[in-house]
Design an enzyme around this catalytic site. Structure first.
Site, PDB file in Angstrom:
ATOM      1  N   GLU A   1       2.080  -1.605   1.659  1.00 21.64           N
ATOM      2  CA  GLU A   1       2.325  -0.017   1.797  1.00 21.64           C
ATOM      3  C   GLU A   1       2.479   0.891   0.548  1.00 21.64           C
ATOM      4  O   GLU A   1       1.910   1.897   0.926  1.00 21.64           O
ATOM      5  CB  GLU A   1       3.977  -0.128   2.278  1.00 21.64           C
ATOM      6  CG  GLU A   1       4.683   0.980   2.698  1.00 21.64           C
ATOM      7  CD  GLU A   1       4.218   0.915   4.347  1.00 21.64           C
ATOM      8  OE1 GLU A   1       4.508   2.151   4.833  1.00 21.64           O
ATOM      9  OE2 GLU A   1       4.017   0.084   4.927  1.00 21.64           O
TER      10      GLU A   1
ATOM     11  N   CYS B   1       7.919  -2.285   6.379  1.00 22.02           N
ATOM     12  CA  CYS B   1       7.422  -0.947   6.621  1.00 22.02           C
ATOM     13  C   CYS B   1       8.133   0.077   7.295  1.00 22.02           C
ATOM     14  O   CYS B   1       8.380   1.272   6.913  1.00 22.02           O
ATOM     15  CB  CYS B   1       6.278  -1.117   7.501  1.00 22.02           C
ATOM     16  SG  CYS B   1       5.308   0.358   8.214  1.00 22.02           S
TER      17      CYS B   1
ATOM     18  N   TYR C   1      11.523  10.581  11.704  1.00 21.34           N
ATOM     19  CA  TYR C   1      11.924   9.325  10.851  1.00 21.34           C
ATOM     20  C   TYR C   1      13.107   9.255  10.573  1.00 21.34           C
ATOM     21  O   TYR C   1      13.478   7.998  10.048  1.00 21.34           O
ATOM     22  CB  TYR C   1      10.561   9.241   9.957  1.00 21.34           C
ATOM     23  CG  TYR C   1       9.454   8.870  10.808  1.00 21.34           C
ATOM     24  CD1 TYR C   1       9.234   7.760  11.091  1.00 21.34           C
ATOM     25  CD2 TYR C   1       8.193  10.009  10.715  1.00 21.34           C
ATOM     26  CE1 TYR C   1       7.962   7.408  11.904  1.00 21.34           C
ATOM     27  CE2 TYR C   1       7.144   9.613  11.226  1.00 21.34           C
ATOM     28  CZ  TYR C   1       7.010   8.325  12.144  1.00 21.34           C
ATOM     29  OH  TYR C   1       5.867   8.124  12.635  1.00 21.34           O
TER      30      TYR C   1
END
Length: 562
Positions: free
Chosen positions: A230, A157, A188
């Site tokens: 995911e 993930c 991120y």
């Protein structure tokens, strides 16, 4: 991998093995709209609300994993990972506001979120499908195993998130302050988040050192399952705006919406060129005498002679092909897209291909092949990863009216039909190619010539389109990778270039064709939806889209692979 070092342990191996799944996340409406900067605020708020549930599940999984680890250093490392998530949860509200977003109201969990959080909880509790973990984890070693399994379920993930956001960041203008999700994407892609993802992978490698092959297989299954969850999580994010992906959803069957998919065969569907395979069958089977004795071995070319004849034909083909490219690319490069100039240039290829085929017929190398041998070779032919799965999904999709046509220079349509027969019902798969002439199921050495040039491919392409219902809403996609595909690629609504043929690119650029990676092309199209109000695909635009795998095509046209 965008400069990411995932290390050489099990974490790195598993990421490389299952990285193709990232394509199905990248190409979701959620990420395409997010990358374009026009994902609706409501969709983003919904995502944030579900993401909080996931963060809580990660924190709980870390807590259970820490209890299972028997080494103090490992316990401390897991505790630090949990602290990172807890800090994220605490600062989540202020962080989301800092990114410029309103906080969403509390929303109930979606099915995809529930499946993901249940999977994390079950793994961290030692309830693993197919793995006999005792109800009470009696020994410290059994517990350590569960700690490794838990990290195996979490690692993909974080890596996926870092990877996809880096892919998106590469498309953004660093000076563009209007992109509302830029701060979120930058977060991120930060060194801080990258370091966090790497620490998880490092710990997974450490915890896996003492595991058996069977236990490492369990980690692999968990890692892959996590990737699939995911994909489902992001595929199920509700999008309330018009999105350019998946393409199949933009066609409405109720108003006669139909998708026509065309593709080349050699090196597009296959990993090898079919002409070499047919020559190899001839060489291998040549020494056998005919069963009825009408033709002795001595009256036929020996296997060694046949190989040297074929090698000479191949060498001549390669040399003349390169000369053909040279003579075209020494002319002045067009400043804008010049379809007429390209057509003129490709006439040279038409003469060259026809002359090459005539030489093959005259040489007799294709004489005496048994149809059964050809079919068997077709069944054993290696298709590109994802090609068969994509064709199967298209054929089985009940919500889509679609036809698949293979347009190929291949000398033998039976070889193509045999190679693709495992993909499903061949009635829905139309093969247009040359054929080998046969008498009593043995080839005569003649080629029944139907497609030998880019123009003949285009003629076949247009004939198929002209037979469609004129009133429906149609879209055509052409997938190819060789010079012979250029005209069809440009005439289709969407031309997708598979692989990286330097000749195709060189020739295309000579006549002003732009080659755009498909994902960045889709992000640009998604921006168009907002700016222009629609995202019409245009024939003969001079733009072709490039992909490196069938997974990209699958994700673009059909969406999630599950």
């Amino acid at each position: 991998m965008g400069g990411m070092d995932v290390g050489g342990g099990i974490a790195g191996k598993l990421w490389n093995k299952f990285r193709s799944e990232s394509v199905f996340v990248n190409y979701t409406p959620f990420f395409v709209c997010l990358a374009a900067g026009n994902l609706s605020a409501d969709s983003f708020h919904h995502y944030i609300s579900q993401h909080v549930h996931l963060l809580n599940a990660f924190a709980h999984a870390y807590e259970l994993a820490e209890e299972c680890a028997d080494d103090d250093e490992d316990k401390k490392a897991i505790r630090n990972l949990r602290k990172y998530v807890q800090a994220k949860l605490k600062s989540h509200d202020s962080l989301v506001r800092e990114w410029g977003f309103e906080l969403p109201e509390e929303r109930s969990l979606t099915n995809a979120t529930v499946k993901y959080t249940d999977f994390l909880s079950a793994t961290a509790s030692g309830r693993i499908e197919g793995e006999r973990v005792p109800g009470k984890l009696a020994t410290p070693f059994e517990k350590t195993k569960v700690a490794a399994y838990t990290l195996g379920a979490i690692a993909p993930c974080m890596r996926l998130f870092a990877f996809i956001n880096k892919e998106i960041q590469a498309l953004l203008d660093p000076n563009d302050s209007t992109h509302i999700y830029k701060k979120w994407i930058d977060h991120y892609c930060s060194e801080n988040f990258e370091a966090y993802a790497f620490r998880i992978e490092e710990l997974l490698d450490t915890l896996s050192i003492s595991l058996t092959g069977e236990e490492l297989d369990v980690i692999e299954k968990l890692y892959h399952q996590s990737m699939r969850l995911e994909v489902d999580f992001f595929s199920s994010q509700p999008i309330i705006q018009e999105a350019v992906v998946p393409l199949s959803r933009t066609l409405d069957p109720a108003v006669g919406g139909e998708l026509s998919i065309f593709c080349d065969f050699d090196l597009t569907c296959t990993a090898f060129d079919s002409s070499a395979i047919l020559a190899e069958i001839a060489i291998i089977t040549r020494p056998k005498a005919d069963p009825d004795g009408s033709e002795t071995q001595l009256s036929r070319m020996s296997s060694a002679d046949l190989r040297s004849t074929w090698d000479a034909l191949s060498a001549q083909y390669t040399e003349e092909f390169e000369q053909c490219v040279e003579s075209i690319t020494t002319t002045k490069t067009a400043e804008t897209f010049s379809y007429e100039g390209l057509c003129e240039a490709l006439e040279q290829f038409a003469h060259f291909e026809k002359a090459a085929n005539s030489r093959v017929v005259q040489s007799g190398v294709l004489k005496g092949l048994n149809q059964e041998d050809i079919k068997r070779a077709g069944q054993r032919l290696i298709l590109q990863d994802g090609c068969k799965g994509f064709i199967q999904k298209i054929m089985k999709n009940e919500n889509l009216t679609a036809a698949i046509h293979v347009l190929s220079y291949c000398w033998c349509g039976d070889l193509i039909r045999s190679a693709l027969s495992s993909a499903g019902d061949l009635k829905a798969l139309n093969v247009h190619s040359n054929e080998l002439s046969c008498e009593d199921s043995t080839t005569t050495g003649e080629i029944i010539k139907k497609l030998e040039s880019p123009m003949e491919k285009l003629q076949a392409f247009n004939n198929i389109l002209n037979n469609r219902d004129k009133d429906g809403q149609h879209l055509t996609v052409y997938i190819g990778g060789s010079v012979g595909d250029l005209l069809c690629l440009l005439e289709a609504d969407i031309g997708i270039v598979m692989g990286s043929s330097p000749t195709l690119r060189r020739l295309g650029e000579q006549f002003g064709i732009s080659f755009v990676p498909l994902f960045s092309g889709l992000v640009a199209k998604q921006r168009e939806v907002v700016e222009v109000g629609s995202s019409n695909w245009k024939r003969l635009s001079g733009t072709l889209y490039t992909v490196s795998s069938w997974d990209e095509i699958h994700a673009f046209i059909l969406g999630s692979s599950s």
